[in-house]
Each structure stands twice: as C-alpha cells, then as structure tokens.
Design an enzyme around this catalytic site. Structure first.
Site, PDB file in Angstrom:
ATOM      1  N   ASP A 153       0.960  -1.211  -0.065  1.00  0.00           N
ATOM      2  CA  ASP A 153       0.021   0.119  -0.156  1.00  0.00           C
ATOM      3  C   ASP A 153       0.865   1.316   0.013  1.00  0.00           C
ATOM      4  OD1 ASP A 153      -3.238   0.483   1.018  1.00  0.00           O
ATOM      5  OD2 ASP A 153      -1.689   1.996   0.952  1.00  0.00           O
ATOM      6  N   ILE A 154       0.532   2.287  -0.743  1.00  0.00           N
ATOM      7  CA  ILE A 154       1.442   3.510  -0.930  1.00  0.00           C
ATOM      8  C   ILE A 154       1.299   4.335   0.472  1.00  0.00           C
ATOM      9  CG2 ILE A 154      -0.383   5.193  -1.800  1.00  0.00           C
ATOM     10  CD1 ILE A 154       1.652   5.549  -4.104  1.00  0.00           C
ATOM     11  N   ASN A 179     -12.937  -3.251   2.622  1.00  0.00           N
ATOM     12  CA  ASN A 179     -13.845  -2.285   2.387  1.00  0.00           C
ATOM     13  C   ASN A 179     -14.804  -2.324   1.346  1.00  0.00           C
ATOM     14  OD1 ASN A 179     -12.668  -1.113   4.829  1.00  0.00           O
ATOM     15  ND2 ASN A 179     -11.074  -0.026   3.588  1.00  0.00           N
ATOM     16  N   VAL A 225     -10.994   2.916  -3.713  1.00  0.00           N
ATOM     17  CA  VAL A 225     -10.489   2.384  -4.956  1.00  0.00           C
ATOM     18  C   VAL A 225     -11.609   1.314  -5.375  1.00  0.00           C
ATOM     19  CG1 VAL A 225      -8.885   1.204  -6.315  1.00  0.00           C
ATOM     20  CG2 VAL A 225      -8.132   3.163  -4.564  1.00  0.00           C
ATOM     21  N   HIS A 265     -10.279  -5.266  -3.214  1.00  0.00           N
ATOM     22  CA  HIS A 265      -8.880  -5.469  -2.595  1.00  0.00           C
ATOM     23  C   HIS A 265      -9.212  -5.909  -1.254  1.00  0.00           C
ATOM     24  CE1 HIS A 265      -9.823  -1.188  -2.399  1.00  0.00           C
ATOM     25  NE2 HIS A 265      -9.157  -1.361  -1.590  1.00  0.00           N
ATOM     26  N   HIS A 320      -6.852  -5.776   2.292  1.00  0.00           N
ATOM     27  CA  HIS A 320      -5.699  -5.298   2.929  1.00  0.00           C
ATOM     28  C   HIS A 320      -5.220  -6.195   3.916  1.00  0.00           C
ATOM     29  CE1 HIS A 320      -6.829  -0.668   2.134  1.00  0.00           C
ATOM     30  NE2 HIS A 320      -7.931  -1.345   1.983  1.00  0.00           N
TER      31      HIS A 320
END
Ligand code: AMP
Ligand code: ZN
Length: 114
Positions: A30-31, A87, A96, A100, A102
C-alpha cells in the site's frame, strides 16, 4: 474513460512494489501504509466491489484468502498474527473500486470500527 488504478498496476502500466503474483492474484505494498506490513491483494480481473461477486467468483475469493495466507507466511507474521480488511462501498470506506483485501501486520491491532 481512464482505466481503473489497480487494473493499471496489475498490467504494469503504473509502478508498484509487487510482493506476490499468481494466475488469479496480484499483491503490492500500500502506498500509504497503516502498519509495518500493509499489502493490498487484488484479483487480476476487474471486479469493483465484493457485492459484485457471485457464485462464479467463489474460487477467486477463496484464492485471495489463500494468497493472504501465503504472503503472511512469507512475511513471517503468520504466527504473530495479522488483520485482513475488505472495505465495500462508500459507508464501508472503499475508495478504490477494484476489489482488494488489505493485509495489515507487524504491530498490535486494536478494534477500531471507525
Ligand atoms: P480502500 O479505502 O479500501 O479503497 O483502500 C484503497 C487503498 O489503496 C488505500 O489504502 C490507499 O493507500 C491505496 N492506494 C491508492 N493508490 C495506490 C497506489 N498507486 N499504490 C498502492 N496503493 C495505493
Ligand atoms: Zn480494476
């Protein structure tokens, strides 16, 4: 219409720090990490949210969880523990719209429903 951010990362059109890849799955750092380990695990196909998944995605969804399992082992956090977060849609905090998971670890997690 510009292509989805995570589709572009999967294709290699946008840079990422890849940590895992198989035929169905791609995972990268993750950025904006919220923990020492913060990895996003995404399907290679574009699926906007969990609620867009149906019975034909059953294998894919299981695959994502097993990818998390493998990555946690590779990172050495399987025994200490980790957290998976998915999420979904605005009130779930999704930003986004490419499904995905996390994977968060490397520190003590606390229950924070906010
Ligand atoms: P979510 O709120 O579940 O949709 O989470 C989206 C996540 O994507 C956030 O944790 C962001 O920090 C992360 N993110 C956004 N852009 C990038 C990127 N280019 N590379 C890696 N992670 C990103
Ligand atoms: Zn996408």
């Amino acid at each position: 219409m510009p292509e989805c951010l995570f589709c572009r990362i999967v294709k290699g059109d946008l840079p990422s720090r890849k940590v895992y890849e198989d035929e169905l799955t791609f995972a990268f750092d993750d950025i904006n990490p919220k923990a020492p380990v913060h990895i996003l695990i995404v399907p290679k196909i574009h699926l906007p949210t969990l609620v867009d998944a149906g019975p034909s995605e059953q294998e894919l969804l299981g695959h994502l969880l097993l990818a998390a399992n493998k990555i946690a082992k590779e990172k050495g956090i399987d025994g200490r523990g980790f957290r998976l977060v998915l999420n979904c849609n605005p009130e779930g905090g999704q930003v986004v719209y490419h499904l995905h998971i996390h994977l968060l670890g490397g520190r003590q997690m606390r229950w924070q429903p906010a």
